[in-house]
Design an enzyme around this catalytic site. Structure first.
Site, mmCIF file in Angstrom:
data_model
loop_
_atom_site.group_PDB
_atom_site.id
_atom_site.type_symbol
_atom_site.label_atom_id
_atom_site.label_comp_id
_atom_site.label_asym_id
_atom_site.label_seq_id
_atom_site.Cartn_x
_atom_site.Cartn_y
_atom_site.Cartn_z
ATOM 1 C CE1 TYR A 265 -3.035 3.096 0.832
ATOM 2 C CE2 TYR A 265 -2.463 2.828 3.154
ATOM 3 C CZ TYR A 265 -3.094 3.535 2.139
ATOM 4 O OH TYR A 265 -3.786 4.677 2.452
ATOM 5 C CG ASN B 109 7.406 -11.850 0.552
ATOM 6 O OD1 ASN B 109 6.571 -10.939 0.530
ATOM 7 N ND2 ASN B 109 7.687 -12.528 1.652
ATOM 8 C CG ASN C 83 -0.631 -7.916 3.083
ATOM 9 O OD1 ASN C 83 -1.661 -8.589 2.941
ATOM 10 N ND2 ASN C 83 -0.641 -6.733 3.672
ATOM 11 C CB SER D 177 4.446 1.962 13.494
ATOM 12 O OG SER D 177 3.145 2.078 14.009
ATOM 13 C CE1 TYR E 58 3.942 -3.772 12.199
ATOM 14 C CE2 TYR E 58 2.722 -2.285 13.641
ATOM 15 C CZ TYR E 58 3.410 -2.517 12.462
ATOM 16 O OH TYR E 58 3.584 -1.496 11.554
ATOM 17 C CE LYS F 270 6.898 -1.784 11.363
ATOM 18 N NZ LYS F 270 7.559 -1.901 10.061
#
Ligand code: NAD
Ligand code: WQD
Length: 346
Positions: A11, A32, A35, A124, A148, A152
């Site tokens: 995205y 890859n 997603n 993030s 997650y 980061k």
């Protein structure tokens, strides 16, 4: 410049790719497609009327990555590749540490092997955890609350150590707040698999009739209207922040963490109303229990981005909703069924 994009088909990567090509840079995308889909890259080719290299590969494949990088000889790397679903990261933490943290170490080694010492990393705002103040600046303590977010944080520290050990290295850690919206043409946009976790794509799909109603997670937060408050940043503004960050990395050494947000908060209900304005459709919703792990509010202090990168957000909430709706209505099933061969001719 020659720019190497890991995760460039995703995205944020595909929008940044479009802006880089528009500015005349040469790009190699390494993805890859875990997603994302090649169709997104085909669309970028048509949009920009320019070609670029694409290599299907995993950032954990060190030899392959180093070989591709040695051949391409990038001036800078933008590192988007990674897994990003908070809930999934709690269920499969080792997948997240392996893909995100191990993958980033492998990438830095490949950069060393190819003699490239400039990196812009997709971090993030989730690294801050529970906010202690109304607007978060970069000195806010880092206390991510899920695996997650911890990937980061660890990657930020690893990149910082790498930059500290190499006098010629330059790293920019961009801490994105809530990216949303799409390219103005509606040719590329966010294409989540399955049920969207994030607010903007979920609301778009309700407006499109793909989902019945929105569940608003929590109506009793200490905000203007009781719903969660976030800092939504248009994906094109975010893409421009990467280009500013590369320019910064070309001219400076060391490692800097920089927030990328608009600097103003929007509540979930305000987002719903803005979508209704943009689409002319009602968005039915129910207010339900809070989602575990959500913070009441998360809004950037973007002063550092302005000071170091000369960057500020240009687009507002209505632009975000209009562009997201344009993408959604032109591509009701995202890239599903788009033929990269037929659709991707410049
Ligand atoms: P995305 O999933 O659309 O893009 C990530 C890309 O990386 C995908 O194309 C995927 O196929 C690729 N990828 C994943 N693992 C890979 C691997 N091991 N090797 C090669 N390619 C791999 O996500 P996005 O929203 O574009 O996010 C890009 C980056 O920004 C991610 O690192 C994400 O954590 C970070 N980020 C995103 C948001 C957000 O809300 N979208 C917010 C903050 C940070
Ligand atoms: C925004 C607001 C929800 C969906 C996440 C990650 C963060 C970053 C961006 C990658 C919250 C509410 C949502 C829905 C709702 N990603 N909401 N109904 O949680 O701020 O951030 O994405 O780095 O790490 O945590 O974004 O879009 O999921 O939620 O009411 O169906 O919308 O409760 O208040 P969030 P979000």
């Amino acid at each position: 410049m020659r720019v190497f994009l890991t995760g460039g088909a995703g995205y944020i990567g595909s929008h940044t790719l479009t802006e880089l090509l528009g500015d005349g840079h040469d790009v190699c995308v390494y993805d890859n497609f875990a997603n994302s889909r090649p169709a997104a890259l085909a669309r970028v080719r048509t949009l920009s009327n320019r070609d670029f290299e694409v290599v299907e590969g995993d950032i954990r494949q060190g030899d392959r990555l180093a070989g591709v990088m040695r051949a391409f000889q990038p001036d800078a790397v933008i590192h988007f590749a990674g897994l990003k679903a908070v809930g999934e990261s709690a269920a499969f933490p080792l997948e997240y540490y392996e893909n995100n943290v191990q993958g980033s170490i492998t990438l830095l080694r490949a950069m060393d092997a190819a003699g490239c010492r400039r990196i812009v990393f997709s971090s993030s705002a989730t690294v801050y955890g529970e906010p202690r103040q109304a607007r978060l600046d970069e000195s806010h303590p880092l206390a991510p609350t899920n695996p997650y977010g911890r990937t980061k944080r660890f990657i930020e520290e690893i990149i910082g150590d790498w930059a500290g050990a190499n006098a010629d290295a330059s790293a920019v850690l961009l801490r994105y707040f809530n990216p949303a919206g799409a390219h103005e043409t509606g040719r590329i946009g966010e294409d989540p698999r399955g049920t969207p976790n994030n607010l903007a794509p979920f609301v778009s799909q309700v407006a499109a009739g793909r989902r019945d109603r929105l569940k608003i997670f929590g109506g009793d937060y200490p905000t203007r209207d009781g719903t969660g408050e976030r800092d939504f940043v248009h994906v094109i503004d975010l893409a421009r922040a990467h280009i500013a960050a590369i320019d910064y990395a070309m001219a400076n050494r060391g490692c800097e963490a920089i927030n990328v947000g608009a600097g103003s908060g929007v509540t979930v209900l305000e987002m719903v109303r803005a979508f209704e304005r943009a689409t002319g459709r009602a968005i039915p919703y129910d207010i339900v229990d809070r989602r575990p792990g959500d913070v009441p509010a998360s809004v950037a202090d973007p002063a550092r981005a302005q000071a170091l990168l000369g960057w500020t957000a240009r687009f507002g909430l209505d632009d975000i909703c209009r562009s997201a709706w344009n993408w959604q209505s032109l591509n009701p099933d995202g890239y599903e069924g788009v033929d990269p061969e037929a659709d991707g001719k410049p």
